[in-house]
Design a protein around this motif. Structure first.
Motif, PDB file in Angstrom:
ATOM      1  N   ILE A   1     -54.664 -18.425 -39.079  1.00 17.39           N
ATOM      2  CA  ILE A   1     -55.500 -17.182 -39.093  1.00 17.39           C
ATOM      3  C   ILE A   1     -54.722 -16.404 -37.861  1.00 17.39           C
ATOM      4  O   ILE A   1     -54.134 -17.142 -36.852  1.00 17.39           O
ATOM      5  CB  ILE A   1     -56.585 -17.992 -38.474  1.00 17.39           C
ATOM      6  CG1 ILE A   1     -57.481 -18.973 -39.177  1.00 17.39           C
ATOM      7  CG2 ILE A   1     -57.597 -16.798 -37.846  1.00 17.39           C
ATOM      8  CD1 ILE A   1     -58.679 -19.678 -38.555  1.00 17.39           C
ATOM      9  N   HIS A   2     -54.715 -15.306 -38.309  1.00 22.11           N
ATOM     10  CA  HIS A   2     -54.076 -14.481 -37.470  1.00 22.11           C
ATOM     11  C   HIS A   2     -55.092 -13.186 -37.092  1.00 22.11           C
ATOM     12  O   HIS A   2     -55.495 -12.648 -37.819  1.00 22.11           O
ATOM     13  CB  HIS A   2     -52.903 -13.615 -38.067  1.00 22.11           C
ATOM     14  CG  HIS A   2     -52.216 -12.922 -36.930  1.00 22.11           C
ATOM     15  ND1 HIS A   2     -51.182 -13.082 -36.123  1.00 22.11           N
ATOM     16  CD2 HIS A   2     -52.029 -11.378 -37.353  1.00 22.11           C
ATOM     17  CE1 HIS A   2     -50.922 -11.813 -35.377  1.00 22.11           C
ATOM     18  NE2 HIS A   2     -51.513 -10.948 -36.196  1.00 22.11           N
ATOM     19  N   ILE A   3     -55.223 -12.930 -35.694  1.00 25.57           N
ATOM     20  CA  ILE A   3     -55.813 -11.654 -35.162  1.00 25.57           C
ATOM     21  C   ILE A   3     -55.208 -10.896 -34.789  1.00 25.57           C
ATOM     22  O   ILE A   3     -54.484 -10.875 -33.657  1.00 25.57           O
ATOM     23  CB  ILE A   3     -57.255 -12.257 -34.298  1.00 25.57           C
ATOM     24  CG1 ILE A   3     -57.791 -13.371 -34.800  1.00 25.57           C
ATOM     25  CG2 ILE A   3     -57.998 -11.183 -33.883  1.00 25.57           C
ATOM     26  CD1 ILE A   3     -58.801 -14.260 -33.766  1.00 25.57           C
ATOM     27  N   ASP A   4     -55.347  -9.595 -35.294  1.00 28.09           N
ATOM     28  CA  ASP A   4     -54.461  -8.354 -34.662  1.00 28.09           C
ATOM     29  C   ASP A   4     -55.726  -7.487 -34.090  1.00 28.09           C
ATOM     30  O   ASP A   4     -56.269  -6.750 -34.800  1.00 28.09           O
ATOM     31  CB  ASP A   4     -54.101  -7.885 -36.145  1.00 28.09           C
ATOM     32  CG  ASP A   4     -52.969  -6.425 -35.608  1.00 28.09           C
ATOM     33  OD1 ASP A   4     -53.193  -6.193 -34.281  1.00 28.09           O
ATOM     34  OD2 ASP A   4     -52.219  -6.149 -36.431  1.00 28.09           O
ATOM     35  N   ARG A   5     -55.288  -7.133 -32.811  1.00 23.12           N
ATOM     36  CA  ARG A   5     -56.009  -6.335 -32.143  1.00 23.12           C
ATOM     37  C   ARG A   5     -55.082  -5.506 -31.238  1.00 23.12           C
ATOM     38  O   ARG A   5     -55.147  -5.071 -30.168  1.00 23.12           O
ATOM     39  CB  ARG A   5     -57.001  -7.173 -30.852  1.00 23.12           C
ATOM     40  CG  ARG A   5     -58.024  -7.957 -31.549  1.00 23.12           C
ATOM     41  CD  ARG A   5     -59.409  -7.411 -31.291  1.00 23.12           C
ATOM     42  NE  ARG A   5     -59.727  -6.847 -29.749  1.00 23.12           N
ATOM     43  CZ  ARG A   5     -60.294  -5.802 -29.728  1.00 23.12           C
ATOM     44  NH1 ARG A   5     -60.982  -5.267 -30.938  1.00 23.12           N
ATOM     45  NH2 ARG A   5     -60.519  -5.308 -28.627  1.00 23.12           N
ATOM     46  N   SER A   6     -53.951  -4.964 -31.991  1.00 21.35           N
ATOM     47  CA  SER A   6     -53.022  -4.362 -31.235  1.00 21.35           C
ATOM     48  C   SER A   6     -53.336  -2.946 -31.180  1.00 21.35           C
ATOM     49  O   SER A   6     -52.735  -2.200 -30.283  1.00 21.35           O
ATOM     50  CB  SER A   6     -51.684  -4.399 -32.110  1.00 21.35           C
ATOM     51  OG  SER A   6     -51.548  -4.004 -33.564  1.00 21.35           O
ATOM     52  N   ASN A   7     -54.418  -2.556 -31.959  1.00 20.45           N
ATOM     53  CA  ASN A   7     -54.817  -1.125 -31.779  1.00 20.45           C
ATOM     54  C   ASN A   7     -56.378  -1.225 -31.893  1.00 20.45           C
ATOM     55  O   ASN A   7     -56.977  -0.811 -32.624  1.00 20.45           O
ATOM     56  CB  ASN A   7     -54.221  -0.392 -32.844  1.00 20.45           C
ATOM     57  CG  ASN A   7     -54.465   1.118 -32.889  1.00 20.45           C
ATOM     58  OD1 ASN A   7     -55.068   1.686 -31.770  1.00 20.45           O
ATOM     59  ND2 ASN A   7     -54.221   2.096 -33.792  1.00 20.45           N
TER      60      ASN A   7
ATOM     61  N   GLN B   1     -60.401  -6.159 -42.991  1.00 24.77           N
ATOM     62  CA  GLN B   1     -60.058  -4.927 -42.143  1.00 24.77           C
ATOM     63  C   GLN B   1     -61.316  -4.473 -41.810  1.00 24.77           C
ATOM     64  O   GLN B   1     -62.420  -4.782 -42.069  1.00 24.77           O
ATOM     65  CB  GLN B   1     -59.492  -3.703 -43.278  1.00 24.77           C
ATOM     66  CG  GLN B   1     -58.128  -4.269 -43.828  1.00 24.77           C
ATOM     67  CD  GLN B   1     -57.664  -3.647 -45.013  1.00 24.77           C
ATOM     68  OE1 GLN B   1     -58.545  -3.228 -45.748  1.00 24.77           O
ATOM     69  NE2 GLN B   1     -56.421  -3.610 -44.886  1.00 24.77           N
ATOM     70  N   GLU B   2     -61.359  -3.713 -40.687  1.00 24.48           N
ATOM     71  CA  GLU B   2     -62.534  -2.933 -39.752  1.00 24.48           C
ATOM     72  C   GLU B   2     -63.340  -4.358 -39.518  1.00 24.48           C
ATOM     73  O   GLU B   2     -64.630  -4.272 -39.906  1.00 24.48           O
ATOM     74  CB  GLU B   2     -63.099  -2.051 -40.840  1.00 24.48           C
ATOM     75  CG  GLU B   2     -62.074  -0.818 -41.062  1.00 24.48           C
ATOM     76  CD  GLU B   2     -63.007   0.491 -41.732  1.00 24.48           C
ATOM     77  OE1 GLU B   2     -63.911   0.789 -41.067  1.00 24.48           O
ATOM     78  OE2 GLU B   2     -62.732   0.668 -42.896  1.00 24.48           O
ATOM     79  N   VAL B   3     -62.877  -5.185 -38.799  1.00 23.80           N
ATOM     80  CA  VAL B   3     -63.506  -6.256 -38.152  1.00 23.80           C
ATOM     81  C   VAL B   3     -64.500  -5.961 -37.281  1.00 23.80           C
ATOM     82  O   VAL B   3     -63.931  -5.246 -36.497  1.00 23.80           O
ATOM     83  CB  VAL B   3     -62.769  -7.443 -38.059  1.00 23.80           C
ATOM     84  CG1 VAL B   3     -63.473  -8.748 -37.536  1.00 23.80           C
ATOM     85  CG2 VAL B   3     -61.873  -8.051 -39.332  1.00 23.80           C
ATOM     86  N   TYR B   4     -65.695  -6.228 -37.135  1.00 23.38           N
ATOM     87  CA  TYR B   4     -66.684  -5.889 -36.073  1.00 23.38           C
ATOM     88  C   TYR B   4     -67.006  -6.899 -35.139  1.00 23.38           C
ATOM     89  O   TYR B   4     -67.213  -6.971 -34.115  1.00 23.38           O
ATOM     90  CB  TYR B   4     -67.916  -5.114 -36.705  1.00 23.38           C
ATOM     91  CG  TYR B   4     -67.736  -3.559 -36.734  1.00 23.38           C
ATOM     92  CD1 TYR B   4     -67.986  -2.770 -35.901  1.00 23.38           C
ATOM     93  CD2 TYR B   4     -66.899  -3.327 -37.853  1.00 23.38           C
ATOM     94  CE1 TYR B   4     -67.550  -1.420 -36.068  1.00 23.38           C
ATOM     95  CE2 TYR B   4     -66.771  -1.948 -38.457  1.00 23.38           C
ATOM     96  CZ  TYR B   4     -67.040  -1.096 -37.368  1.00 23.38           C
ATOM     97  OH  TYR B   4     -66.850   0.324 -37.580  1.00 23.38           O
ATOM     98  N   LYS B   5     -66.996  -8.205 -35.779  1.00 23.76           N
ATOM     99  CA  LYS B   5     -67.293  -9.461 -35.047  1.00 23.76           C
ATOM    100  C   LYS B   5     -66.618 -10.670 -35.814  1.00 23.76           C
ATOM    101  O   LYS B   5     -66.543 -10.628 -37.063  1.00 23.76           O
ATOM    102  CB  LYS B   5     -68.845  -9.590 -34.868  1.00 23.76           C
ATOM    103  CG  LYS B   5     -69.252 -10.788 -34.081  1.00 23.76           C
ATOM    104  CD  LYS B   5     -70.628 -10.752 -33.486  1.00 23.76           C
ATOM    105  CE  LYS B   5     -70.846 -11.989 -32.800  1.00 23.76           C
ATOM    106  NZ  LYS B   5     -71.889 -11.685 -31.892  1.00 23.76           N
ATOM    107  N   ALA B   6     -66.216 -11.601 -35.334  1.00 21.03           N
ATOM    108  CA  ALA B   6     -65.881 -13.040 -35.670  1.00 21.03           C
ATOM    109  C   ALA B   6     -66.433 -14.088 -35.019  1.00 21.03           C
ATOM    110  O   ALA B   6     -66.320 -14.035 -33.888  1.00 21.03           O
ATOM    111  CB  ALA B   6     -64.520 -13.137 -35.671  1.00 21.03           C
ATOM    112  N   LYS B   7     -67.030 -15.139 -35.570  1.00 21.56           N
ATOM    113  CA  LYS B   7     -67.333 -16.499 -35.071  1.00 21.56           C
ATOM    114  C   LYS B   7     -66.697 -17.563 -35.690  1.00 21.56           C
ATOM    115  O   LYS B   7     -66.775 -17.496 -37.022  1.00 21.56           O
ATOM    116  CB  LYS B   7     -68.740 -16.496 -35.124  1.00 21.56           C
ATOM    117  CG  LYS B   7     -69.703 -15.604 -34.623  1.00 21.56           C
ATOM    118  CD  LYS B   7     -71.163 -15.686 -34.878  1.00 21.56           C
ATOM    119  CE  LYS B   7     -71.876 -16.090 -33.533  1.00 21.56           C
ATOM    120  NZ  LYS B   7     -73.253 -16.325 -33.816  1.00 21.56           N
TER     121      LYS B   7
END
Length: 115
Positions: free
Chosen positions: A16-22, A46-52
């Motif tokens: 699992i890779h989370i990209d919040r670089s921008n 893409q255009e992720v608003y929330k993850a649990k």
């Protein structure tokens, strides 16, 4: 391909890779999956608003997937769409087999890719 049409059962969740670089402009989550029927590939949300993520660790076993589905009938989804006026949001749910975990990703879309 529709999210619900993938061969989920017994496919392996490799990473699992989370990209919040921008942040706010390109929030994405990439899952690397070893599909039972087609080999290793990626799902890019893409255009992720929330993850649990409710994941369990310490078990010596490949993390396989029990099932997965997409829904627009989820309490958290309704809260997000009404509070922030987000349209076209979907809740993607992945239940794991080996450790009884669950991933919920609230995103506008997803694409597939190869490793």
């Amino acid at each position: 391909m529709d999210f619900d049409d993938f061969h989920w059962h017994d496919s392996g969740l490799k990473s699992i890779h989370i990209d919040r670089s921008n942040p706010g402009y390109n929030d994405s989550i990439v899952l690397e999956i070893e599909w039972c029927d087609i080999g290793v590939g990626r799902l890019i949300f893409q255009e992720v608003y929330k993850a649990k993520f409710d994941l369990n660790f310490g078990i010596i076993a490949q993390e396989s997937i029990l099932d997965a589905y997409s829904t627009r009938d989820d309490d958290e989804l309704h809260l997000l769409t009404s509070t922030f006026e987000i349209h076209d949001l979907t809740c993607y749910v992945i239940n794991t087999n080996s450790t009884s975990g669950q991933l919920k990703i609230y995103a506008k879309n997803f694409t597939t890719g190869t490793k």
